[in-house]
Motif scaffolding. Structure first.
Motif, PDB file in Angstrom:
ATOM      1  N   GLU A  39       1.014  -1.027   0.129  1.00 27.95           N
ATOM      2  CA  GLU A  39      -0.349  -0.110  -0.277  1.00 27.95           C
ATOM      3  C   GLU A  39       0.776   0.808  -0.348  1.00 27.95           C
ATOM      4  OE1 GLU A  39      -3.211   0.503  -0.388  1.00 27.95           O
ATOM      5  OE2 GLU A  39      -2.782  -1.925  -0.307  1.00 27.95           O
ATOM      6  N   PRO A  40       0.209   2.534  -0.622  1.00 23.95           N
ATOM      7  CA  PRO A  40       1.430   3.319  -0.153  1.00 23.95           C
ATOM      8  C   PRO A  40       1.626   3.943   0.585  1.00 23.95           C
ATOM      9  CG  PRO A  40      -0.671   4.105  -1.949  1.00 23.95           C
ATOM     10  CD  PRO A  40      -0.729   2.807  -1.054  1.00 23.95           C
ATOM     11  N   VAL A  41       1.994   4.679   1.157  1.00 23.70           N
ATOM     12  CA  VAL A  41       2.840   4.979   2.221  1.00 23.70           C
ATOM     13  C   VAL A  41       1.992   6.261   3.114  1.00 23.70           C
ATOM     14  CG1 VAL A  41       4.764   5.571   3.892  1.00 23.70           C
ATOM     15  CG2 VAL A  41       5.057   3.822   2.473  1.00 23.70           C
ATOM     16  N   PRO A  42       0.836   6.553   4.072  1.00 26.82           N
ATOM     17  CA  PRO A  42       0.846   7.969   4.050  1.00 26.82           C
ATOM     18  C   PRO A  42       1.433   8.760   4.070  1.00 26.82           C
ATOM     19  CG  PRO A  42      -0.038   5.851   5.922  1.00 26.82           C
ATOM     20  CD  PRO A  42       1.352   5.556   5.131  1.00 26.82           C
ATOM     21  N   GLY A 243       8.102  -0.194   6.757  1.00 28.38           N
ATOM     22  CA  GLY A 243       7.946   0.460   8.347  1.00 28.38           C
ATOM     23  C   GLY A 243       8.579   1.628   8.381  1.00 28.38           C
ATOM     24  N   GLN A 244      10.088   1.769   8.108  1.00 29.34           N
ATOM     25  CA  GLN A 244      10.453   3.049   8.753  1.00 29.34           C
ATOM     26  C   GLN A 244      10.289   4.154   8.408  1.00 29.34           C
ATOM     27  OE1 GLN A 244      13.753   2.721  10.647  1.00 29.34           O
ATOM     28  NE2 GLN A 244      13.294   0.274  11.095  1.00 29.34           N
ATOM     29  N   ARG A 249       7.183   9.251   7.897  1.00 31.07           N
ATOM     30  CA  ARG A 249       6.365  10.054   7.356  1.00 31.07           C
ATOM     31  C   ARG A 249       5.195  10.855   8.489  1.00 31.07           C
ATOM     32  NH1 ARG A 249       5.294   9.999   1.763  1.00 31.07           N
ATOM     33  NH2 ARG A 249       7.324  10.223   1.187  1.00 31.07           N
ATOM     34  N   GLU A 250       5.313   9.758   9.337  1.00 33.27           N
ATOM     35  CA  GLU A 250       3.985   9.831  10.477  1.00 33.27           C
ATOM     36  C   GLU A 250       4.432  10.943  11.131  1.00 33.27           C
ATOM     37  OE1 GLU A 250       2.246   6.588  11.349  1.00 33.27           O
ATOM     38  OE2 GLU A 250       1.663   5.930   8.976  1.00 33.27           O
ATOM     39  N   GLN A 251       5.637  10.444  11.992  1.00 32.18           N
ATOM     40  CA  GLN A 251       6.236  10.818  12.925  1.00 32.18           C
ATOM     41  C   GLN A 251       7.159  12.173  12.998  1.00 32.18           C
ATOM     42  OE1 GLN A 251       8.334   8.628  15.983  1.00 32.18           O
ATOM     43  NE2 GLN A 251       7.193   6.722  15.490  1.00 32.18           N
TER      44      GLN A 251
END
Length: 952
Positions: A39-42, A243-244, A249-251
């Protein structure tokens, strides 16, 4: 001034001042899914991510890299970021933190006790990050020198290499703390530096706020350095990397770049891999395992370089070669820069399609090392590179070689010594003269299936194809490329070179072409004076002068009055040896310097040097060429002394530094007024300056001009008489004068002395039907000595000033040319994106095409002109779609202006801009019938601010 509606501009409501002119015309012109299903990474940031490129080879292709926001360079490539300052591209230097190669310059100074391991795959040593002195050492020995060289970003590699030596959690923690200290030390010394981390995932919690982006390698395709092979990435490794990416991206909200690797010849692999990476929301860059080729990233700029392979005469300058004299001009017009290669040298190896749009081969004789040449040419064709061959194949055409080229050999020879034209393509052959077959000069080949004959010759049953388009490109054999008219020292194109090159190399016809001839719709006008003859006396009585037998006038006196009265921007040079107390005119040198000070004091004059002693044959005096004849002619018609220098200086031994930097220092301190300094070196003599001489000009920080010999006239009406924009010599570029000076119009000052009037023919023939050149009124100080030459010069200046021109200095034009070299052109869907340093402000579209002004950014306007539509750029970046002119929306824009437009901004109901000109500013607007136009003068001379408000 209170605003007035456009329809009133010719009435009394618009007040005109002598220095500010406003003219307003109403011109009615005419995402792919991953192979693994990931899936595309948010993404936490909605705005577009920056684009990244990585290139570790020599001679980085700036015209491609300038399309990217961040370009990572191997600093030992010799690249100079200061010479390519681009507002939208940050130059990043590769910098290894965790490892060091013994070949690095700072390795000797590095305490060997700080080395704690080896990376056998890359033959490097692992650095102990926990050493207290390491952060300061790294900043001082690695980062500071790169910052001083102009790099403003750093790609920090090998951030995980400590794991090769650290075996316990405590050791790893110590190493990580050291890495954090290094990164913080960099930002402490250079707060504005942009940092890209290559991996370093473990330390991101501590330093993510110091990062510009995070990169990693091999999401889908990797490079095994130890086995020297390309590999597929395992699903588990890819899942761990993704995962990295999510964490980053999120943090942290940082851009993430994946650098993947495919074989350089496997373009399909690169395209597919880049698409997979992009589909996951990650910025891609796919390149070869050594990063020696231009890879494929988030964008794919148009190729703007051509490789020309030729066989020049030994120990001669590149300027005189056929590749420069004939091939370069049509290619430059089409928007291409050129790299030249001597076929006698080892031929370029590796993948060439990453930077070259095609290869041109121009050979006059058989090549040495025929087997190597044949194999090389076959490899290029097999790789999909298109090749255009002129005059000769460079080797005997046997059956095996002909088969590789898809040709058939033809046995026999012309019957009865005759050879005639059987068929000829009317669009491509017979351009400046009809083909004249020579039964003693032909190549016995015929085209095979899939090719198209352009010129078929026959003699009885003997039939050959002297020119053709083929699946791999095309060829034109001697004498059907350029036909030499030796009796009159002229030449003519038989083939239409531009159309043939476009067809053979499959060059695109719809891409915007960066253009050096025009700005804001008007042809550039410049003027420059070579210093020769500054010590010559005036031979006539000038009504404005004060000459007496006791106080004669020199050439600079009437030229000063003319420059003052006409006001055309002019770059004026002096030869130091001619006005120096060291030279042969020391008795009146102070008086000459006084005249020079008066000229340089004029606002419309730019200061230049014509060197110290005016070398005549640069290749000879630098030891790179053969000695000329003893009776070598100087520029002014005199005879050269045995040193090859025009100005004899007692005891002087030739020195490049003394000729360039020394003469600049003399003029700056002894002649130029305060606040003015030398901006240009105007090459002397034959202008065949080798790379070391060009390097001296670049290191002195000045522009350069002269050479090229454009001399097309009605008595020599051939494109072969139009020189290219310039020529690249090693890392430096010689900018050619747009046209020749008065000497060749006056038969080297043997007369007629009014002959410079004919330069108007050259200006006309380099403008229509195709605008090859700007206007350059180029002459010597000798012109000030005779009544006829001064009268002709005034006529020429008044004639060109009456045309729609934008006056500039030579330094302005030279900067445009250097920016032309660096300009990138990229297609983004239906839009084109043009980027450069903001000096070059024009691109040319095909005739009948215009930019869509409703969606364009960075575009001021456009104007149809010779050869196409000239699009006016607002600065260093433009984005626009292209429409048929008949579909152009009715939107107001700038149609023409005679200066540089700055601070252009478009609002919901109009636009505003500043116009800075070298003369009284003028501009023309289109589609402003319902608009209010206001303007006011700015504090700078010949500058104004304009506001256009449309609707209520």
């Amino acid at each position: 001034m209170a605003g007035c509606y456009a329809q009133r501009v010719f009435g009394s409501a618009l007040r005109m001042t002598p220095r500010v002119v406003l003219v307003v015309l109403l011109v009615l012109l005419v995402s792919l899914a991953s192979a693994t299903g990931a899936e595309p990474v948010p993404q936490s940031q909605p705005q577009p991510q920056p684009s990244f490129a990585f290139y570790y080879g020599n001679d980085p292709p700036v015209e491609l890299l300038s399309a990217y926001d961040a370009a990572v360079i191997e600093p030992e490539s010799g690249f100079n970021p200061l010479a390519h300052a681009l507002p939208h591209t940050t130059w990043f230097a590769y910098a290894s933190v965790g490892e060091v190669l013994p070949s690095r310059s700072y390795y000797a100074a590095l305490p060997k006790s700080w080395l704690v391991g080896h990376n056998e795959a890359w033959a490097s040593r692992v650095v102990d990050q926990s050493q207290p002195g390491w952060p300061a050492f790294f900043v001082e020995h690695v980062i500071d020198p790169l910052w001083d060289r102009g790099y403003r970003g750093f790609f920090l590699d090998t951030l995980d290499s400590y794991q090769l030596a650290a075996k316990t959690d405590a050791q790893r923690a110590q190493q990580q703390a050291g890495l954090v200290a290094v990164i913080r030390a960099i930002k402490a010394r250079h707060p504005d530096a942009k940092l890209i981390f290559n991996r370093g995932f473990e330390i991101l919690p501590q330093v993510h706020d110091l990062a510009y982006a995070v990169a990693f390698e091999s999401l889908f395709r990797g490079w095994d350095a130890s086995a020297y092979r390309y590999v597929e990435v395992k699903d588990a490794d890819r899942d761990w990397l993704l995962g990295q990416v999510r964490t980053i991206r999120e943090q942290y909200g940082l851009p993430v770049v994946s650098i993947d690797y495919c074989a350089p010849a496997d373009r399909a692999c690169a395209l597919e891999t880049a698409a997979k990476i992009r589909a996951l929301g990650i910025v891609p860059f796919v390149t070869d395992g050594q990063l020696q080729t231009m890879g494929i990233g988030a964008i794919e700029p148009q190729l703007r370089r051509i490789l020309v392979v030729q066989d020049p005469q030994p120990r001669t300058d590149l300027n005189t070669t056929d590749g420069v004299r004939y091939v370069a001009t049509p290619l430059n017009y089409l928007g291409y820069t050129i790299d030249y290669h001597d076929v006698r040298q080892p031929l370029p190896q590796g993948e060439l399609r990453d930077r070259y749009a095609g290869i041109v081969i121009w050979l006059n004789d058989q090549v040495p090392r025929v087997g190597e040449y044949r194999a090389w040419l076959a490899r290029q064709i097999e790789s999909g590179m298109h090749v255009a061959i002129f005059t000769s194949f460079g080797t005997e055409m046997d059956g095996q070689f002909a088969q590789k080229l898809g040709l058939q050999t033809v046995a026999g020879k012309p019957a009865n010594g005759t050879l005639a034209v059987e068929s000829s393509d009317p669009q491509l052959m017979g351009f400046e003269m009809v083909p004249r077959p020579d039964p003693g000069n032909y190549v016995g080949v015929r085209v095979g299936p899939g090719s198209r004959s352009l010129l078929r010759l026959h003699s009885g049953s003997f039939t050959i194809d002297a020119a053709a388009l083929t699946p791999w490109g095309g060829y034109v054999m001697r004498p059907f490329a350029v036909f030499e008219l030796s009796n009159v020292d002229q030449a003519r194109w038989v083939v239409q070179p531009m159309a043939f090159l476009r067809a053979a190399l499959r060059l695109p016809t719809d891409a915007p072409v960066p253009d050096t001839t025009t700005e804001n719709g008007r042809r550039l006008l410049m003027s420059h004076i070579d210093g020769d003859g500054f010590a010559s006396r005036v031979e006539f009585r000038d009504s404005g002068g004060n000459a007496t037998p006791q106080s004669p006038e020199y050439s600079g006196d009437p030229l000063y009055r003319m420059l003052r009265d006409i006001g055309v921007p002019t770059t004026v040079s002096l030869i130091e040896g001619e006005v120096s107390d060291e030279g042969p005119y020391r008795a009146f040198a102070p008086h000459l310097r006084a005249i020079g000070k008066n000229i340089f004091g004029l606002q419309n004059v730019e200061v230049a040097t014509h060197t110290f002693t005016h070398p005549l044959q640069w290749m000879w005096v630098t030891g790179l060429g053969d000695a000329p004849s003893k009776e070598a002619t100087t520029e002014g018609g005199g005879v050269a002394n045995y040193h090859g220098l025009s100005i004899p200086i007692p005891g002087y031994q030739f020195s490049i530094d003394r000729e360039i930097a020394g003469s600049i220092k003399f003029i700056d301190t002894q002649v130029a007024p305060p606040g003015k300094s030398v901006r240009v070196v105007l090459w002397s003599g034959d202008c065949q300056v080798p790379e070391p001489v060009l390097k001296a000009a670049y290191e002195a920080g000045v522009m350069n001009l002269n050479g090229g010999d454009t001399l097309i006239t009605k008595s020599n009406p051939s494109w072969t008489a139009i020189a290219p924009i310039g020529v690249r010599k090693g890392r430096y570029y010689q900018v050619f004068a747009p046209n020749q000076n008065e000497e060749l119009y006056t038969d080297l000052w043997r007369g007629p002395f009014y002959g410079f009037r004919r330069v108007l023919e050259t200006f006309e023939m380099t403008d229509k039907p195709i605008r090859f050149k700007p206007i350059d009124v180029y002459y010597h100080m000798f012109s000030g000595t005779k009544y006829a030459s001064m009268k002709a010069l005034r006529e020429v200046l008044h004639a060109v000033l009456a045309q729609p021109v934008t006056p500039v200095f030579v330094s302005d034009y030279s900067r445009n040319v250097l920016d032309w070299l660096d300009t990138s052109v990229t297609r983004d869907g239906r839009f084109w994106v043009v980027r450069n340093g903001g000096q070059l402000r024009t691109v040319r579209l095909p005739a009948g095409k215009v930019p869509d002004m409703t969606t364009a950014s960075g575009v001021v306007g456009y104007l149809p002109g010779p050869g196409g539509t000239y699009v006016h750029l607002a600065g260093s970046e433009a984005r626009f779609a292209v429409l048929d002119a008949s579909a152009a929306p009715h939107v107001p824009y700038v149609a023409q202006a005679n200066g540089r437009i700055e601070h252009f901004s478009r609002t919901g109901n109009g636009f505003a801009f500043d116009l800075r000109a070298r003369v009284a500013p003028q501009f023309w607007l289109a589609n402003v019938g319902a608009c209010r136009v206001t303007q006011h003068a700015l504090s700078a001379k010949d500058s104004l601010h304009v506001d256009v408000t449309c609707g209520s």
